[in-house]
Design a protein around this motif. Structure first.
Motif, PDB file in Angstrom:
ATOM      1  N   ALA A  18       1.050  -1.265   0.004  1.00  0.00           N
ATOM      2  CA  ALA A  18       0.088  -0.284   0.254  1.00  0.00           C
ATOM      3  C   ALA A  18       0.677   1.917   0.167  1.00  0.00           C
ATOM      4  CB  ALA A  18      -0.973  -0.041   1.788  1.00  0.00           C
ATOM      5  N   GLU A  19       1.891   1.066   0.892  1.00  0.00           N
ATOM      6  CA  GLU A  19       2.625   2.489   1.109  1.00  0.00           C
ATOM      7  C   GLU A  19       3.738   3.211  -0.711  1.00  0.00           C
ATOM      8  OE1 GLU A  19       4.725   5.887   2.101  1.00  0.00           O
ATOM      9  OE2 GLU A  19       2.627   5.388   2.299  1.00  0.00           O
ATOM     10  N   ARG A  20       3.881   1.481  -0.723  1.00  0.00           N
ATOM     11  CA  ARG A  20       4.304   2.001  -2.599  1.00  0.00           C
ATOM     12  C   ARG A  20       3.940   2.396  -2.717  1.00  0.00           C
ATOM     13  NH1 ARG A  20       7.128  -4.230  -4.213  1.00  0.00           N
ATOM     14  NH2 ARG A  20       8.303  -2.518  -5.509  1.00  0.00           N
ATOM     15  N   MET A  21       2.346   2.158  -3.670  1.00  0.00           N
ATOM     16  CA  MET A  21       1.834   3.071  -4.771  1.00  0.00           C
ATOM     17  C   MET A  21       1.572   4.073  -4.195  1.00  0.00           C
ATOM     18  SD  MET A  21      -0.944  -0.380  -5.560  1.00  0.00           S
ATOM     19  CE  MET A  21      -1.566  -1.232  -4.272  1.00  0.00           C
ATOM     20  N   ARG A  22       1.507   4.214  -2.364  1.00  0.00           N
ATOM     21  CA  ARG A  22       0.956   5.741  -2.113  1.00  0.00           C
ATOM     22  C   ARG A  22       2.389   6.383  -2.910  1.00  0.00           C
ATOM     23  NH1 ARG A  22       2.240   9.493   1.095  1.00  0.00           N
ATOM     24  NH2 ARG A  22       3.836   8.630   1.701  1.00  0.00           N
ATOM     25  N   ALA A  23       3.637   6.009  -2.163  1.00  0.00           N
ATOM     26  CA  ALA A  23       4.609   6.951  -2.561  1.00  0.00           C
ATOM     27  C   ALA A  23       4.892   7.116  -4.090  1.00  0.00           C
ATOM     28  CB  ALA A  23       5.517   6.156  -1.719  1.00  0.00           C
ATOM     29  N   GLY A  24       4.544   6.109  -4.800  1.00  0.00           N
ATOM     30  CA  GLY A  24       4.899   6.179  -6.087  1.00  0.00           C
ATOM     31  C   GLY A  24       3.569   7.703  -5.976  1.00  0.00           C
ATOM     32  N   GLY A  25       3.219   7.177  -6.329  1.00  0.00           N
ATOM     33  CA  GLY A  25       1.526   8.568  -6.314  1.00  0.00           C
ATOM     34  C   GLY A  25       1.953   9.351  -5.620  1.00  0.00           C
ATOM     35  N   ALA A  26       3.058   9.720  -4.588  1.00  0.00           N
ATOM     36  CA  ALA A  26       3.431  11.619  -3.825  1.00  0.00           C
ATOM     37  C   ALA A  26       4.249  11.378  -4.451  1.00  0.00           C
ATOM     38  CB  ALA A  26       3.688  10.961  -3.382  1.00  0.00           C
ATOM     39  N   GLY A  27       5.551  11.124  -5.328  1.00  0.00           N
ATOM     40  CA  GLY A  27       6.675  11.224  -6.440  1.00  0.00           C
ATOM     41  C   GLY A  27       8.109  11.133  -5.111  1.00  0.00           C
ATOM     42  N   ILE A  28       7.594  10.360  -4.288  1.00  0.00           N
ATOM     43  CA  ILE A  28       8.493   9.345  -3.630  1.00  0.00           C
ATOM     44  C   ILE A  28       9.685   8.255  -4.165  1.00  0.00           C
ATOM     45  CG2 ILE A  28       9.225   8.443  -0.388  1.00  0.00           C
ATOM     46  CD1 ILE A  28       6.865  10.275  -0.334  1.00  0.00           C
ATOM     47  N   PRO A  29       9.951   8.125  -3.838  1.00  0.00           N
ATOM     48  CA  PRO A  29      10.957   7.001  -4.748  1.00  0.00           C
ATOM     49  C   PRO A  29      11.291   5.896  -4.153  1.00  0.00           C
ATOM     50  CG  PRO A  29      13.083   9.007  -4.637  1.00  0.00           C
ATOM     51  CD  PRO A  29      10.931   9.598  -4.288  1.00  0.00           C
ATOM     52  N   ALA A  30      11.753   6.145  -2.804  1.00  0.00           N
ATOM     53  CA  ALA A  30      11.589   5.070  -1.723  1.00  0.00           C
ATOM     54  C   ALA A  30      11.579   5.728  -0.824  1.00  0.00           C
ATOM     55  CB  ALA A  30      12.981   4.242  -2.126  1.00  0.00           C
ATOM     56  N   PHE A  31      11.398   4.274   0.709  1.00  0.00           N
ATOM     57  CA  PHE A  31      11.134   4.625   2.339  1.00  0.00           C
ATOM     58  C   PHE A  31      11.802   3.494   2.460  1.00  0.00           C
ATOM     59  CE2 PHE A  31       7.500   2.267   0.050  1.00  0.00           C
ATOM     60  CZ  PHE A  31       6.892   1.559   1.187  1.00  0.00           C
ATOM     61  N   TYR A  32      11.866   3.210   4.076  1.00  0.00           N
ATOM     62  CA  TYR A  32      12.157   2.821   5.048  1.00  0.00           C
ATOM     63  C   TYR A  32      11.505   2.506   5.454  1.00  0.00           C
ATOM     64  CZ  TYR A  32      17.388   3.831   3.592  1.00  0.00           C
ATOM     65  OH  TYR A  32      18.762   3.964   3.186  1.00  0.00           O
ATOM     66  N   THR A  33      10.932   1.173   6.278  1.00  0.00           N
ATOM     67  CA  THR A  33      10.198   0.502   6.869  1.00  0.00           C
ATOM     68  C   THR A  33      10.477  -0.506   7.534  1.00  0.00           C
ATOM     69  OG1 THR A  33       8.322  -0.321   7.074  1.00  0.00           O
ATOM     70  CG2 THR A  33       9.724  -0.524   5.252  1.00  0.00           C
ATOM     71  N   THR A  34      10.750  -1.039   8.894  1.00  0.00           N
ATOM     72  CA  THR A  34      11.210  -2.121   9.698  1.00  0.00           C
ATOM     73  C   THR A  34      10.119  -3.834   9.090  1.00  0.00           C
ATOM     74  OG1 THR A  34       9.073  -1.896  11.137  1.00  0.00           O
ATOM     75  CG2 THR A  34      11.237  -0.938  11.701  1.00  0.00           C
TER      76      THR A  34
ATOM     77  N   GLU B  34      12.641   0.022   0.797  1.00  0.00           N
ATOM     78  CA  GLU B  34      10.880  -0.288  -0.325  1.00  0.00           C
ATOM     79  C   GLU B  34      11.312   0.617  -1.526  1.00  0.00           C
ATOM     80  OE1 GLU B  34       9.852  -3.350  -0.829  1.00  0.00           O
ATOM     81  OE2 GLU B  34      10.270  -4.433   1.394  1.00  0.00           O
ATOM     82  N   GLU B  35      11.000   0.352  -2.398  1.00  0.00           N
ATOM     83  CA  GLU B  35      11.052   1.256  -3.790  1.00  0.00           C
ATOM     84  C   GLU B  35       9.515   1.236  -4.042  1.00  0.00           C
ATOM     85  OE1 GLU B  35      12.370   0.437  -7.568  1.00  0.00           O
ATOM     86  OE2 GLU B  35      14.729   0.555  -6.103  1.00  0.00           O
ATOM     87  N   GLY B  36       9.197   2.776  -3.937  1.00  0.00           N
ATOM     88  CA  GLY B  36       7.900   3.729  -4.680  1.00  0.00           C
ATOM     89  C   GLY B  36       7.658   2.540  -6.205  1.00  0.00           C
ATOM     90  N   ILE B  37       6.233   2.582  -5.892  1.00  0.00           N
ATOM     91  CA  ILE B  37       5.504   2.115  -7.532  1.00  0.00           C
ATOM     92  C   ILE B  37       4.483   3.065  -8.056  1.00  0.00           C
ATOM     93  CG2 ILE B  37       3.595  -0.159  -8.470  1.00  0.00           C
ATOM     94  CD1 ILE B  37       4.515  -1.464  -6.077  1.00  0.00           C
ATOM     95  N   ARG B  38       4.703   2.926  -9.372  1.00  0.00           N
ATOM     96  CA  ARG B  38       4.125   3.929 -10.213  1.00  0.00           C
ATOM     97  C   ARG B  38       4.029   3.451 -11.464  1.00  0.00           C
ATOM     98  NH1 ARG B  38       1.391   8.317 -10.710  1.00  0.00           N
ATOM     99  NH2 ARG B  38       1.867  10.329 -12.212  1.00  0.00           N
TER     100      ARG B  38
END
Length: 247
Positions: free
Chosen positions: A105-121, A163-167
């Motif tokens: 879910a966050e990978r898709m949200r991040a992709g739409g928000a222009g965030i290429p990647a993020f860290y998660t536990t 983890e990488e965002g999804i576009r």
């Protein structure tokens, strides 16, 4: 274009091409864009990468595209009760990238928000982070392809995985209500992955039960800026994924 409405689901998916990546909303059978999927099936595009929590059930929704051999790769959380999904994965006909549900879910949200990647536990200390998850099998049951290790980093004494965002090229969603500008309102549990999917698509297509002239801004779940096409399909019934009856 201010008026984003299309007259038919066939017209809305007509330009989806072979090899496209498509994010699809829904959870199991709840909130899936079944009419858009039916039109995509009739349209004929193949070699598709499907990004969805799972592929629903045999004989319905994304299960129909699986049966037709139109999907070559999936990115999702689990296989579930879809027997054809499991068969294709284990027989080497399908590449499957597993990712934790919240991470997806966050990978898709991040992709739409222009965030290429993020860290998660999520996934730290497992094959999600360390690599080795089977992604594709050979026809004899041996593993042909496994996931690669991902970058990890420590923050405040705790380890996280990158983890990488999804576009996606396209996104297909189901909404309860929309206006002609593409503002969407989801109903109850059909909200599930749909808002994140809508954000992740370069071209987002929404099938909606009710097309209205105006929506109170406070009611909007997904702003029209993320939505490119809207098709009114009328009320949709949700199927039963697993039926349990007592004697």
């Amino acid at each position: 274009m201010l008026d984003k409405t299309f007259s038919t689901t066939d017209a809305a998916v007509a330009d989806i091409h072979d090899g496209a990546s498509i994010a699809v909303g829904g959870f199991g059978l709840v909130g899936i864009p079944a009419r858009l999927i039916d039109s995509l099936r009739a349209q004929g595009a193949g070699d598709l990468t499907i990004i969805s929590n799972n592929c629903g059930t045999d004989g319905f929704g994304l299960g129909l595209l699986l049966e037709d051999g139109r999907i070559s790769r999936t990115i999702g959380s689990y296989i579930g009760s879809n027997k054809e999904y499991a068969r294709q994965y284990l027989s080497g006909e399908l590449t499957v990238e597993f990712t934790p549900q919240g991470t997806l879910a966050e990978r898709m949200r991040a992709g739409g928000a222009g965030i290429p990647a993020f860290y998660t536990t999520a996934g730290v200390g497992t094959q999600v982070a360390e690599g080795g998850l089977p992604q594709r099998y050979n026809s004899d049951g041996t593993v042909a392809e496994v996931s690669k290790p991902k970058e990890t980093r420590e923050f405040n004494g705790r380890l996280y995985v990158l983890e990488e965002g999804i576009r996606a090229d396209f996104a297909l969603v189901h909404a309860h209500k929309a206006d002609r500008y593409g503002n969407l309102v989801f109903r109850r549990t059909a909200r599930n992955f749909n808002p994140d999917v809508a954000m992740s698509g370069k071209v987002t297509i929404a099938q909606v039960e009710h097309l209205v002239d105006e929506i109170d801004p406070d009611e909007v779940h997904t702003p029209g800026i993320y939505v490119d096409r809207v098709v009114a399909v009328g009320p949709q019934e949700t199927g039963i994924e697993n039926r349990t009856v007592s004697k």
